[in-house]
Structure formats: structure tokens, C-alpha cells
Write a protein that holds these residues in place. Structure first.
Motif, PDB file in Angstrom:
ATOM      1  N   ARG A 243      88.537  39.789  66.932  1.00  0.00           N
ATOM      2  CA  ARG A 243      88.118  40.990  65.813  1.00  0.00           C
ATOM      3  C   ARG A 243      86.774  40.357  65.280  1.00  0.00           C
ATOM      4  O   ARG A 243      86.131  39.647  65.786  1.00  0.00           O
ATOM      5  CB  ARG A 243      88.869  39.597  64.204  1.00  0.00           C
ATOM      6  CG  ARG A 243      88.974  38.718  64.077  1.00  0.00           C
ATOM      7  CD  ARG A 243      89.828  37.988  62.770  1.00  0.00           C
ATOM      8  NE  ARG A 243      91.216  38.196  63.271  1.00  0.00           N
ATOM      9  CZ  ARG A 243      92.328  38.647  62.360  1.00  0.00           C
ATOM     10  NH1 ARG A 243      92.181  38.529  61.588  1.00  0.00           N
ATOM     11  NH2 ARG A 243      93.970  37.921  63.332  1.00  0.00           N
ATOM     12  N   SER A 244      86.209  41.023  64.344  1.00  0.00           N
ATOM     13  CA  SER A 244      84.971  41.250  64.006  1.00  0.00           C
ATOM     14  C   SER A 244      84.146  40.952  62.735  1.00  0.00           C
ATOM     15  O   SER A 244      86.240  41.606  61.814  1.00  0.00           O
ATOM     16  CB  SER A 244      84.114  42.223  63.771  1.00  0.00           C
ATOM     17  OG  SER A 244      84.676  43.347  63.829  1.00  0.00           O
ATOM     18  N   ILE A 245      83.556  40.131  62.080  1.00  0.00           N
ATOM     19  CA  ILE A 245      84.039  40.101  60.250  1.00  0.00           C
ATOM     20  C   ILE A 245      82.894  40.577  59.974  1.00  0.00           C
ATOM     21  O   ILE A 245      81.175  40.220  60.432  1.00  0.00           O
ATOM     22  CB  ILE A 245      83.575  38.321  59.995  1.00  0.00           C
ATOM     23  CG1 ILE A 245      85.676  37.743  60.745  1.00  0.00           C
ATOM     24  CG2 ILE A 245      83.347  38.163  58.563  1.00  0.00           C
ATOM     25  CD1 ILE A 245      85.250  37.007  59.689  1.00  0.00           C
ATOM     26  N   ILE A 246      82.058  41.743  58.957  1.00  0.00           N
ATOM     27  CA  ILE A 246      80.820  42.114  57.995  1.00  0.00           C
ATOM     28  C   ILE A 246      80.565  41.053  57.552  1.00  0.00           C
ATOM     29  O   ILE A 246      81.894  40.733  56.320  1.00  0.00           O
ATOM     30  CB  ILE A 246      80.965  43.289  58.272  1.00  0.00           C
ATOM     31  CG1 ILE A 246      81.473  44.140  59.006  1.00  0.00           C
ATOM     32  CG2 ILE A 246      79.958  43.701  57.667  1.00  0.00           C
ATOM     33  CD1 ILE A 246      81.828  45.813  59.035  1.00  0.00           C
ATOM     34  N   GLU A 247      79.434  40.488  57.408  1.00  0.00           N
ATOM     35  CA  GLU A 247      79.204  40.091  56.263  1.00  0.00           C
ATOM     36  C   GLU A 247      77.989  40.675  55.476  1.00  0.00           C
ATOM     37  O   GLU A 247      77.009  40.792  56.691  1.00  0.00           O
ATOM     38  CB  GLU A 247      78.682  38.658  56.980  1.00  0.00           C
ATOM     39  CG  GLU A 247      80.145  37.892  56.303  1.00  0.00           C
ATOM     40  CD  GLU A 247      80.645  37.619  55.700  1.00  0.00           C
ATOM     41  OE1 GLU A 247      79.782  37.041  54.519  1.00  0.00           O
ATOM     42  OE2 GLU A 247      81.813  37.566  56.089  1.00  0.00           O
ATOM     43  N   ALA A 248      76.891  39.656  54.550  1.00  0.00           N
ATOM     44  CA  ALA A 248      76.026  39.809  54.375  1.00  0.00           C
ATOM     45  C   ALA A 248      75.175  41.713  54.358  1.00  0.00           C
ATOM     46  O   ALA A 248      74.333  41.350  54.499  1.00  0.00           O
ATOM     47  CB  ALA A 248      75.142  38.741  54.694  1.00  0.00           C
TER      48      ALA A 248
END
Length: 150
Positions: free
Chosen positions: A82-87
Motif C-alpha cells: 500500500r502507499s500512504i500520501i502525507e504532507a
């Protein structure tokens, strides 16, 4: 508005990234743009980690947006990555220009190329405009998130 380039962040981009992180009511409480040393140290850690992508959006030589994309291999969901988009941050002059959409679409495409089966993100409960934005892009508010300050 000029051509847009989305590229990996360089150490020279750190001041512009931190300025965008600090340029809203929440960021102003938790960021310290007057002392870049912790951000530069964090940049080095990110640059050394193959599962991290810190990118900037550049228009006419000026950093106008940023986000961090993290890839997480896992066992759940049949061994899915999975990927996580942050900031995610957009310079005040560029808000409403479609740049946020372009950055998120870049992150989704990069996640597909990395073989991810899920893209997730969190957004502070007070950012209702951001929630509508993410929903317009196809994200669903399916979970309740928790944080523990250490």
C-alpha cells in the motif's frame, strides 16, 4: 501559469517545503521554519529510504507544491503493498489552480507503478475542505484514525 514539473525533492528545496508546511493554522503550531536543521536531517533519512518519495511541484523555477509518498509492503490483503500520501501542501498562490489534483494523481500513478493495491491518506479532522477535495478524487472516508503523541 507556465509548465509544471513534479520531481524528487532536493536538499535545496527544504526551506520552500518547510515554509509550505508552516503556512496554515495547523502547521504554524507545529513547524519551526527558523531552524531547518531537523528538517535537513529528516530529508537525509527520507533520501536514503527506498520506500519514500518526497516530491516537489515546480513552476517557473519556484517550488509551489509538495507531498510525501510512502510504500509499505504488508501481509494483509493477500500480501499487498500500500502507499500512504502525507504532507500534501500547495503554495498559497497556487491554491485552487488544479495543482493539488495533479500532485495526487501523480501519487496514485506512482503507487500503481510500484504495484500498490491501495492508496491511503489521513487528513486532520478540522480540514473539511481537504476532505471534500479527496472525496472528489475518489477517496472514501472508510476508517477512523488514531494518533498517540510521543
Amino acid at each position: 501559469m507556465g509548465d509544471l514539473e513534479i520531481r524528487p525533492a532536493a536538499e535545496d528545496d527544504v526551506p520552500a517545503i518547510v515554509a509550505m508546511l508552516a503556512d496554515d493554522p495547523l502547521g504554524a503550531q507545529r513547524e519551526s521554519p527558523d531552524d531547518l536543521s531537523p528538517y535537513r536531517a529528516a530529508f537525509e533519512r527520507l533520501a536514503a529510504d527506498p520506500n519514500q518519495r518526497l516530491v516537489v511541484a515546480v513552476r517557473e523555477g519556484r517550488v509551489v507544491g509538495t507531498l510525501q509518498l510512502t510504500f509499505i509492503p504488508g501481509l494483509s490483503r493477500r500480501g499487498a503493498t500500500r502507499s500512504i500520501i502525507e504532507a500534501v501542501r500547495i503554495h498559497a498562490d497556487e491554491r485552487g489552480s488544479g495543482l493539488g489534483t495533479q500532485l495526487i494523481e501523480w501519487a496514485i500513478d506512482a503507487s500503481r507503478r510500484q504495484g500498490c493495491s491501495l492508496v491511503q491518506l489521513t487528513s486532520d479532522a478540522s480540514r473539511t475542505d481537504a476532505h471534500r477535495f479527496y472525496e472528489r478524487l475518489g477517496f472514501s472516508a472508510t476508517h477512523v484514525g488514531f494518533k498517540l503523541q510521543l
